[in-house]
Design a protein around this motif. Sequence first.
Motif, mmCIF file in Angstrom:
data_model
loop_
_atom_site.group_PDB
_atom_site.id
_atom_site.type_symbol
_atom_site.label_atom_id
_atom_site.label_comp_id
_atom_site.label_asym_id
_atom_site.label_seq_id
_atom_site.Cartn_x
_atom_site.Cartn_y
_atom_site.Cartn_z
ATOM 1 N N SER A 7 23.512 -5.391 1.390
ATOM 2 C CA SER A 7 23.634 -5.504 -0.077
ATOM 3 C C SER A 7 22.388 -6.156 -0.656
ATOM 4 N N SER A 8 22.111 -5.793 -1.890
ATOM 5 C CA SER A 8 20.985 -6.426 -2.579
ATOM 6 C C SER A 8 21.413 -7.813 -3.051
ATOM 7 N N LYS A 9 20.877 -8.822 -2.402
ATOM 8 C CA LYS A 9 21.266 -10.201 -2.750
ATOM 9 C C LYS A 9 20.678 -10.570 -4.123
ATOM 10 N N SER A 10 19.468 -10.070 -4.385
ATOM 11 C CA SER A 10 18.862 -10.477 -5.667
ATOM 12 C C SER A 10 19.640 -9.869 -6.840
ATOM 13 N N ARG A 11 20.168 -8.673 -6.644
ATOM 14 C CA ARG A 11 20.977 -8.071 -7.716
ATOM 15 C C ARG A 11 22.223 -8.921 -7.984
ATOM 16 N N GLY B 114 16.862 -4.466 -1.390
ATOM 17 C CA GLY B 114 16.261 -5.657 -0.771
ATOM 18 C C GLY B 114 16.331 -6.874 -1.667
ATOM 19 N N GLY B 115 15.603 -7.889 -1.260
ATOM 20 C CA GLY B 115 15.534 -9.113 -2.064
ATOM 21 C C GLY B 115 16.603 -10.099 -1.653
ATOM 22 N N THR B 116 16.187 -11.331 -1.402
ATOM 23 C CA THR B 116 17.164 -12.327 -0.950
ATOM 24 C C THR B 116 17.803 -13.043 -2.123
ATOM 25 N N GLY B 117 17.113 -13.108 -3.263
ATOM 26 C CA GLY B 117 17.719 -13.670 -4.472
ATOM 27 C C GLY B 117 17.752 -15.180 -4.522
ATOM 28 N N ALA B 118 18.357 -15.799 -3.565
ATOM 29 C CA ALA B 118 18.520 -17.258 -3.590
ATOM 30 C C ALA B 118 18.951 -17.690 -2.203
ATOM 31 N N PRO B 119 18.780 -18.961 -1.886
ATOM 32 C CA PRO B 119 19.307 -19.434 -0.602
ATOM 33 C C PRO B 119 20.807 -19.179 -0.554
ATOM 34 N N SER B 120 21.306 -18.921 0.614
ATOM 35 C CA SER B 120 22.736 -18.628 0.719
ATOM 36 C C SER B 120 23.296 -19.222 1.996
ATOM 37 N N LEU B 121 24.588 -19.084 2.107
ATOM 38 C CA LEU B 121 25.309 -19.536 3.290
ATOM 39 C C LEU B 121 24.726 -18.921 4.564
ATOM 40 N N PHE C 22 26.095 -18.314 -2.609
ATOM 41 C CA PHE C 22 24.664 -18.558 -2.831
ATOM 42 C C PHE C 22 24.491 -19.919 -3.483
ATOM 43 N N GLY C 23 23.317 -20.506 -3.307
ATOM 44 C CA GLY C 23 23.012 -21.753 -4.003
ATOM 45 C C GLY C 23 22.446 -22.793 -3.072
ATOM 46 N N GLU C 24 22.114 -23.913 -3.704
ATOM 47 C CA GLU C 24 21.425 -24.964 -2.975
ATOM 48 C C GLU C 24 22.074 -26.289 -3.313
#
Length: 387
Positions: free
Chosen positions: A266-270, A16-23, A137-139
Amino acid sequence: MKLPVQPVFSCDSFGGGTGAPSLLDAGEIIYLNRGSLAIGHALTLMDLEPGSEVLLPAYHCPAMVEPVVWAGFSPVFYRIHADTSADLEDLGNRIGPSSRVMLVPHYFGFPQEMGRIRAFCDRHGLLLIEDCAHAFFGECSGHPVGFHGDYAVGSAWKFFPVNEGACLVSSRHALPDKDLQSGGLFFELKSVLNTLEHSVEYGRLGMLNFPAKTLLGIKDWLWKVMKNLDEQGEDTGKEEYPASGFDGKRVRQRISLASKRIIESSSKSRIVERRRSNYLRLQSALECIDGGRPLFGALPEKVVPHVFPFLVDRLEAVFQRLKSAGVPVIRFGEYLWKDMERGTCPVSEEYSRRVFQFPCHQDLSGEDIDWMIGRIRAALGYGEVVE
Ligand SMILES: Cc1ncc(COP(=O)(O)O)c(C=O)c1O
């Protein structure tokens, strides 16, 4: 040691975990097969007259130009600054009566100032393709990457452990998916098997390595049979694909089911954390060294790098040494479009030759990165490699 250039599928990929804003947060989304095909798809949705001009950066790879030519439009190349941002003054001078679209990439994962670029496009009546192939990913300007473009394109296989896959995203236009085509059963199968094969090659499946190898043997046999069938068919003769393998017939082709499922789970935060930490490890080891320097001075918060770009002084010698030491080197922009006039953008021409990129993806460990660092230092003339 052989290091994978791209992420590798394993049990660690999920979580889990979204990690960061993404597309994936930027707007409506359809999943396609490749980023270049997603650019082609976006161009077909724009309803432009033949011969329209598309403004492209002079620092590019063929996969960014081929869809434009395939769609019947003319590429016009604009300059970038040394920090890779689009040179809006130069762009302003290149806009003509047929200019309709601007494409802007977030090189190596470092977002452009999209608020400014969006305003520029609005002022000049241009549609905007935000090329997020390097920045899943990113902002930028307070929004997820991909938000400012009329259309945004992502290359999923650069960030996720899949062998194909791309996204087309829009926060401004509907993205009908009813016309999308399936790649067919063999494509679906091939996608699963290629992903597994990559994983087996790097020993990432543990106890499943053996059964996976058996499956892959079957795959090789199937491919041989299919190749023979193709050679007997009428319409499948050898196609002359251009340099990036762009095939306009596939601009409507969906991603495989397996790749889509892997991306979603997939684990986005990883991905975010490990890429950033690998990048920073490379950065701190290589920022004060003679013979080259990181292209970017720092890794800003929220940037999720695609690779670690490094500007090399004595490129030929260093490249040869890196190659013989087995260091994976990516050279985005090595081949600039042959019809682009020389001198269009001195920065792009320099970066095309001198910027090497090293992988920093989530499936490289700290030891892998240290191994690379040792060899990069040696290639730059800093003593012998310690095994
Ligand atoms: C900036 C950029 N845009 C688009 C593409 C095309 O993406 P894909 O390789 O998924 O076709 C690439 C490919 O490397 C790229 O580097």
